[in-house]
Write a protein that holds these residues in place. Structure first.
Motif, short mmCIF file in Angstrom:
data_model
loop_
_atom_site.label_atom_id
_atom_site.label_comp_id
_atom_site.label_asym_id
_atom_site.label_seq_id
_atom_site.Cartn_x
_atom_site.Cartn_y
_atom_site.Cartn_z
N PRO A 91 -14.44 -12.10 51.20
CA PRO A 91 -15.27 -12.86 52.00
C PRO A 91 -16.39 -12.09 52.47
O PRO A 91 -16.22 -10.76 52.76
CB PRO A 91 -14.45 -13.44 52.95
N ASN B 23 -16.86 -17.47 52.28
CA ASN B 23 -15.92 -17.22 51.41
C ASN B 23 -16.61 -17.14 49.97
O ASN B 23 -16.74 -18.21 49.35
CB ASN B 23 -14.74 -18.11 51.17
N GLU C 250 -18.27 -21.85 54.17
CA GLU C 250 -18.73 -20.73 55.48
C GLU C 250 -18.08 -21.46 56.65
O GLU C 250 -18.16 -22.67 56.71
CB GLU C 250 -20.13 -20.89 55.33
#
Length: 183
Positions: free
Chosen positions: A40, A71, A127
């Protein structure tokens, strides 16, 4: 007239082929192992705030800041608190290792508790902005310094595959001049 003595025998050809095959196999396998793990993305961090005394959630001698994690992988992952150190400029210059926790707001506000595994699970492309707290640093003096840490990453529903997915991501190093008060 000179006699040509450089003839190729079957033995020489076979020996040459035997040496060339492993080299080709080794070269073709190298790129798969050289690839970097997929992680990520941790974005910019916010300004550091200080939590000097006893606060809710047993927070004492703590520092915190906002950070956004996206991510960018193709897998669902769960974030976990991980390693963190604070190095003060004036006091001994020895890094203090504290414990880290992840929150969705300032942890000193009423009712704010650490995020659960479900709240820290990110689908691909998702996110999350979290408040990263470093607790029990052993110092609450008004000193400048820097914080370095990581956030753990675990695949959801699948075993961690070595070399394909990272198990932690670094949080950008954040430094502070003195420390602003907590909000």
């Amino acid at each position: 007239m000179q006699k040509n003595t450089s003839t190729l025998s079957r033995r020489k050809v076979t020996a040459g082929l035997a040496w060339s095959v492993p080299a080709v196999a080794a070269v073709s396998a190298a790129p798969a192992f050289a690839a970097s793990p997929i992680c990520p993305n941790v974005g910019e961090v916010g300004e550091v705030v200080k939590f000097p005394g006893n606060n809710p959630n047993d927070i004492k001698h703590a520092y915190g800041f906002w950070v956004t994690v996206k991510n960018d992988t193709q897998e669902t992952v769960t974030l976990t608190p991980s390693t963190v150190t604070v190095t003060f400029d004036k006091k001994t210059r020895k890094p203090f290792t504290g414990t880290s926790s992840l929150y969705n707001d300032y942890p000193t506000k009423k009712g704010v508790v650490p995020l659960t595994e479900d709240q820290l699970t990110l689908a691909p492309g998702e996110e999350l902005t979290i408040f990263y707290v470093i607790n029990n640093t052993g110092n609450s003096a008004d000193d400048s310094g820097c914080i370095e840490g990581t956030i753990g990453v675990e695949l959801v529903g699948a075993p961690q595959t070595s070399g394909q997915m990272c198990d932690s991501v670094p949080v950008p190093k954040v430094c502070f001049e003195g420390t602003p008060p907590a909000e």
